[in-house]
Design a protein around this motif. Structure first.
Motif, mmCIF file in Angstrom:
data_model
loop_
_atom_site.group_PDB
_atom_site.id
_atom_site.type_symbol
_atom_site.label_atom_id
_atom_site.label_comp_id
_atom_site.label_asym_id
_atom_site.label_seq_id
_atom_site.Cartn_x
_atom_site.Cartn_y
_atom_site.Cartn_z
ATOM 1 N N ARG A 130 31.064 -26.393 25.897
ATOM 2 C CA ARG A 130 30.560 -27.123 24.727
ATOM 3 C C ARG A 130 30.961 -26.443 23.424
ATOM 4 O O ARG A 130 31.037 -25.210 23.354
ATOM 5 N N ASP A 131 31.188 -27.256 22.398
ATOM 6 C CA ASP A 131 31.548 -26.687 21.098
ATOM 7 C C ASP A 131 30.296 -26.263 20.347
ATOM 8 O O ASP A 131 29.156 -26.460 20.819
ATOM 9 N N ALA A 132 30.489 -25.659 19.183
ATOM 10 C CA ALA A 132 29.366 -25.112 18.422
ATOM 11 C C ALA A 132 28.387 -26.203 18.007
ATOM 12 O O ALA A 132 27.165 -25.999 18.035
ATOM 13 N N ALA A 133 28.903 -27.368 17.613
ATOM 14 C CA ALA A 133 28.017 -28.449 17.179
ATOM 15 C C ALA A 133 27.132 -28.926 18.332
ATOM 16 O O ALA A 133 25.930 -29.179 18.150
ATOM 17 N N SER A 134 27.708 -29.046 19.538
ATOM 18 C CA SER A 134 26.922 -29.488 20.690
ATOM 19 C C SER A 134 25.852 -28.461 21.051
ATOM 20 O O SER A 134 24.712 -28.832 21.384
ATOM 21 N N ARG A 137 23.019 -28.747 18.512
ATOM 22 C CA ARG A 137 22.164 -29.910 18.777
ATOM 23 C C ARG A 137 21.244 -29.637 19.973
ATOM 24 O O ARG A 137 20.071 -30.028 19.972
ATOM 25 N N ALA A 138 21.762 -28.969 20.981
ATOM 26 C CA ALA A 138 20.928 -28.640 22.136
ATOM 27 C C ALA A 138 19.799 -27.691 21.743
ATOM 28 O O ALA A 138 18.654 -27.810 22.218
ATOM 29 N N ALA A 142 15.755 -28.527 21.951
ATOM 30 C CA ALA A 142 14.817 -27.666 22.673
ATOM 31 C C ALA A 142 13.691 -27.208 21.764
ATOM 32 O O ALA A 142 12.517 -27.158 22.172
ATOM 33 N N ALA A 143 14.025 -26.889 20.510
ATOM 34 C CA ALA A 143 12.992 -26.464 19.560
ATOM 35 C C ALA A 143 12.013 -27.602 19.284
ATOM 36 O O ALA A 143 10.810 -27.378 19.099
ATOM 37 N N ALA A 151 16.068 -22.794 22.987
ATOM 38 C CA ALA A 151 16.525 -22.874 21.593
ATOM 39 C C ALA A 151 17.208 -21.587 21.162
ATOM 40 O O ALA A 151 18.287 -21.610 20.552
ATOM 41 N N VAL A 152 16.601 -20.442 21.479
ATOM 42 C CA VAL A 152 17.191 -19.159 21.088
ATOM 43 C C VAL A 152 18.524 -18.935 21.798
ATOM 44 O O VAL A 152 19.510 -18.515 21.175
ATOM 45 N N VAL A 153 18.562 -19.215 23.075
ATOM 46 C CA VAL A 153 19.783 -18.979 23.859
ATOM 47 C C VAL A 153 20.920 -19.862 23.360
ATOM 48 O O VAL A 153 22.044 -19.396 23.115
#
Length: 240
Positions: A130-134, A137-138, A142-143, A151-153
């Protein structure tokens, strides 16, 4: 032999037989009644039976389990473990010591479990392309559900992937969070300490040693914004 001769011999033989019997009897001993066993009374019979049955041969031997339990009761009873103090004090001291030992054992087992998972488990930073944008968004999704660990990971992964996309570092298969932070710190020296702290947080959360919080997600979110706005201090890519 004439008849008077036989009669005379009989009278003479009787005194001889009497003399022989007297010779076999001790002098001064008077004949007495023959000893006959006396019949014991009911009380004497009862006592005799009790004495006989009290002998060890008639006693039931305890089992091995009972012997072990008796030994534990005698030597490991909480009321006797601390000599010279009242029984209740010994019990309290024993309970406190047992709880402390249990807490220490739980801590050691948790630490060993975490260390084993960290050592044997996959410590790769990226598990998909996955790229940085994906990844960002994930992390946001999660947050939104309160899943701060994910979210942190995912947010730390987004930071490293964004640096790769910008050409500041080059990720590779099997890269770990610490290796990525080392490369990122070479490219962004002013944030080197924060990037290493984020990598340590990633490992701690990813492998179950730390429970992630909202504050930690907010901190790494701010770090991602700083990384996005910061220019590299070196023109070359980070090297291992």
């Amino acid at each position: 032999m004439p008849p008077h001769s036989r009669a005379s011999g009989s009278r003479q033989g009787a005194p001889g037989l009497l003399a022989a019997c007297l010779a076999l009897t001790p002098l001064g001993a008077a004949p007495g009644p023959v000893d006959v066993p006396a019949t014991p009374s009911a009380e004497e019979a009862r006592r005799a039976a009790q004495e006989e049955l009290s002998k060890a041969v008639y006693q039931e031997r305890p089992s091995l389990a009972q012997l072990i339990w008796d030994w534990l009761q005698e030597h490991l009873s909480p009321t006797h473990l601390v000599p010279g103090v009242p029984a209740w004090v010994s019990v309290v001291v024993t309970l406190v010591a047992a709880l402390a030992l249990l807490a220490g054992l739980v801590y050691v087992l948790r630490y060993l479990t975490w260390a084993r998972r960290a050592r044997l488990g996959s410590r790769r930073l990226f598990e998909d392309p996955r790229d940085a944008a994906s990844l960002t968004r994930a992390a946001d999704a999660a947050a939104g559900t309160g899943d701060w660990a994910t979210a942190v990971v995912e947010r730390f992964r987004a930071i490293i992937r964004s640096l790769d996309e910008r050409g500041l570092i080059e990720d590779y298969p099997g890269m770990t969070a610490r290796e990525a932070a080392t490369l990122a710190a070479r490219a962004l020296r002013s944030l080197g300490q924060e990037l290493r702290q984020a990598a340590a947080l990633f490992d701690s959360v990813r492998y179950g040693h730390v429970q992630a919080t909202r504050q930690q997600d907010e901190w790494i979110r701010q770090l991602a914004g700083q990384v996005a706005s910061l220019r590299p201090t070196e023109t070359q890519k980070g090297q291992v």
